[in-house]
Design a protein around this motif. Sequence first.
Motif, PDB file in Angstrom:
ATOM      1  N   GLY A 108       3.365  11.727  -7.272  1.00 38.43           N
ATOM      2  CA  GLY A 108       2.214  11.129  -6.610  1.00 38.43           C
ATOM      3  C   GLY A 108       2.537   9.835  -5.900  1.00 38.43           C
ATOM      4  N   SER A 109       3.823   9.549  -5.679  1.00 40.36           N
ATOM      5  CA  SER A 109       4.198   8.348  -4.925  1.00 40.36           C
ATOM      6  C   SER A 109       5.329   8.680  -3.968  1.00 40.36           C
ATOM      7  CB  SER A 109       4.604   7.211  -5.869  1.00 40.36           C
ATOM      8  OG  SER A 109       5.749   7.554  -6.624  1.00 40.36           O
ATOM      9  N   PHE A 110       5.533   7.802  -2.984  1.00 44.59           N
ATOM     10  CA  PHE A 110       6.582   8.030  -1.996  1.00 44.59           C
ATOM     11  C   PHE A 110       7.108   6.697  -1.486  1.00 44.59           C
ATOM     12  CE2 PHE A 110       2.488   8.064   0.183  1.00 44.59           C
ATOM     13  CZ  PHE A 110       2.686   7.288   1.317  1.00 44.59           C
ATOM     14  N   ALA A 111       8.262   6.750  -0.810  1.00 43.62           N
ATOM     15  CA  ALA A 111       8.881   5.540  -0.276  1.00 43.62           C
ATOM     16  C   ALA A 111       9.709   5.875   0.952  1.00 43.62           C
ATOM     17  CB  ALA A 111       9.757   4.861  -1.325  1.00 43.62           C
ATOM     18  N   LEU A 112       9.859   4.866   1.793  1.00 42.75           N
ATOM     19  CA  LEU A 112      10.631   4.963   3.031  1.00 42.75           C
ATOM     20  C   LEU A 112      12.021   4.376   2.810  1.00 42.75           C
ATOM     21  CD1 LEU A 112      10.419   5.355   6.288  1.00 42.75           C
ATOM     22  CD2 LEU A 112       9.928   2.889   6.290  1.00 42.75           C
ATOM     23  N   TYR A 113      13.045   4.947   3.475  1.00 39.03           N
ATOM     24  CA  TYR A 113      14.366   4.330   3.476  1.00 39.03           C
ATOM     25  C   TYR A 113      15.065   4.602   4.800  1.00 39.03           C
ATOM     26  CZ  TYR A 113      15.169   8.946   1.248  1.00 39.03           C
ATOM     27  OH  TYR A 113      15.155  10.276   0.918  1.00 39.03           O
ATOM     28  N   ASP A 114      16.052   3.742   5.109  1.00 38.86           N
ATOM     29  CA  ASP A 114      16.646   3.640   6.435  1.00 38.86           C
ATOM     30  C   ASP A 114      18.117   4.028   6.376  1.00 38.86           C
ATOM     31  OD1 ASP A 114      17.549   2.844   8.928  1.00 38.86           O
ATOM     32  OD2 ASP A 114      17.098   0.720   8.662  1.00 38.86           O
ATOM     33  N   ILE A 154       4.567   3.709  -2.654  1.00 36.92           N
ATOM     34  CA  ILE A 154       3.186   3.840  -2.185  1.00 36.92           C
ATOM     35  C   ILE A 154       2.539   5.031  -2.875  1.00 36.92           C
ATOM     36  CG2 ILE A 154       1.716   4.189  -0.162  1.00 36.92           C
ATOM     37  CD1 ILE A 154       3.880   3.002   1.550  1.00 36.92           C
ATOM     38  N   SER A 155       1.315   4.867  -3.285  1.00 37.80           N
ATOM     39  CA  SER A 155       0.597   5.948  -3.958  1.00 37.80           C
ATOM     40  C   SER A 155       0.117   6.986  -2.952  1.00 37.80           C
ATOM     41  CB  SER A 155      -0.605   5.392  -4.727  1.00 37.80           C
ATOM     42  OG  SER A 155      -1.384   6.448  -5.257  1.00 37.80           O
ATOM     43  N   ALA A 156       0.325   8.244  -3.299  1.00 37.59           N
ATOM     44  CA  ALA A 156      -0.183   9.347  -2.480  1.00 37.59           C
ATOM     45  C   ALA A 156      -1.461   9.909  -3.077  1.00 37.59           C
ATOM     46  CB  ALA A 156       0.867  10.448  -2.370  1.00 37.59           C
ATOM     47  N   ASN A 157      -2.049   9.185  -4.026  1.00 41.25           N
ATOM     48  CA  ASN A 157      -3.253   9.668  -4.712  1.00 41.25           C
ATOM     49  C   ASN A 157      -4.507   8.908  -4.316  1.00 41.25           C
ATOM     50  OD1 ASN A 157      -1.780  11.598  -6.188  1.00 41.25           O
ATOM     51  ND2 ASN A 157      -1.204  10.054  -7.706  1.00 41.25           N
ATOM     52  N   GLU A 158      -4.357   7.952  -3.379  1.00 46.35           N
ATOM     53  CA  GLU A 158      -5.526   7.173  -2.964  1.00 46.35           C
ATOM     54  C   GLU A 158      -5.296   6.603  -1.569  1.00 46.35           C
ATOM     55  OE1 GLU A 158      -5.897   4.082  -5.832  1.00 46.35           O
ATOM     56  OE2 GLU A 158      -4.009   3.117  -5.304  1.00 46.35           O
ATOM     57  N   THR A 197      -0.247   4.167   7.294  1.00 42.88           N
ATOM     58  CA  THR A 197      -0.102   4.064   5.845  1.00 42.88           C
ATOM     59  C   THR A 197       0.776   2.883   5.451  1.00 42.88           C
ATOM     60  OG1 THR A 197      -0.369   6.465   5.597  1.00 42.88           O
ATOM     61  CG2 THR A 197       0.686   5.285   3.785  1.00 42.88           C
ATOM     62  N   PHE A 198       1.911   2.729   6.138  1.00 45.38           N
ATOM     63  CA  PHE A 198       2.841   1.656   5.770  1.00 45.38           C
ATOM     64  C   PHE A 198       2.371   0.284   6.224  1.00 45.38           C
ATOM     65  CE2 PHE A 198       5.776   5.214   5.192  1.00 45.38           C
ATOM     66  CZ  PHE A 198       6.364   4.847   3.994  1.00 45.38           C
ATOM     67  N   SER A 199       1.512   0.237   7.226  1.00 46.43           N
ATOM     68  CA  SER A 199       1.030  -1.065   7.705  1.00 46.43           C
ATOM     69  C   SER A 199      -0.359  -1.397   7.162  1.00 46.43           C
ATOM     70  CB  SER A 199       0.993  -1.079   9.238  1.00 46.43           C
ATOM     71  OG  SER A 199       0.123  -0.068   9.729  1.00 46.43           O
TER      72      SER A 199
END
Length: 232
Positions: A108-114, A154-158, A197-199
């Motif tokens: 239920g969560s996610f993250a960005l990477y470069d 970041i939560s993907a549940n809300e 979402t990220f901003s």
Amino acid sequence: RNGYQRDVGDLRGKSRWEYWCDVVNHEFVNLDCSEVPGQERGDFDGVLRGGIGVGQVHFSEVIAMPQLVRRSRQRIARATKDDFLISFQLERECVVSQSGREALLKPGSFALYDSASEYSLAFAKPFHQFVLQMPREILSRHLMEPEKYTAIPISANEGTGLILKNFLYSLVGELSSQDEPINDQLSDNLVNMIALTFSSSVITSKLVETDCVREALLRRVRQFIDNNLFDP
């Protein structure tokens, strides 16, 4: 358009791990893969489903045993592409490390990477992830300085995270079940939603707090240099 599947279960013996490393490197970016202590290479299991996407945004699903993957300076120096990736955790946990930050991803969560900067993904137990990948130039059109948002869970549940997840999973379902081309305008819509979402205010507040501390320290360093510039 229905994609493909790579399954190490189709192999036998020590070649299973080497085959998996090749699959991961071919699907994403060049990485250094290593097993967790006590794990036998011949016992490794992993499945990767890919080959679907919209525009220049590509989707993959990974179900595999514990492992550690690293994006090293050497790999970056030899890279021919510059992408951002987002991992959505579906089962168990993952630790995403980049730019001095660590994001513990739970279902239920996610993250960005470069991919242009060193990072690691650590899986202590068997896991299930959905991964989205896109060129830097695509995300940068919609999100200023996207590298500032890496390794932040970041939560993907809300909130906007939930909206993004629902839209993304619906889109993947359509791509997997239809033979007709999907309007590439959906790619812009998806990246716009990712940027939103990220901003969002919650993420921005985390970044502002971090940036304020960093800027304060930077001012102290500069002041110290100015005060001692002529001191041999």
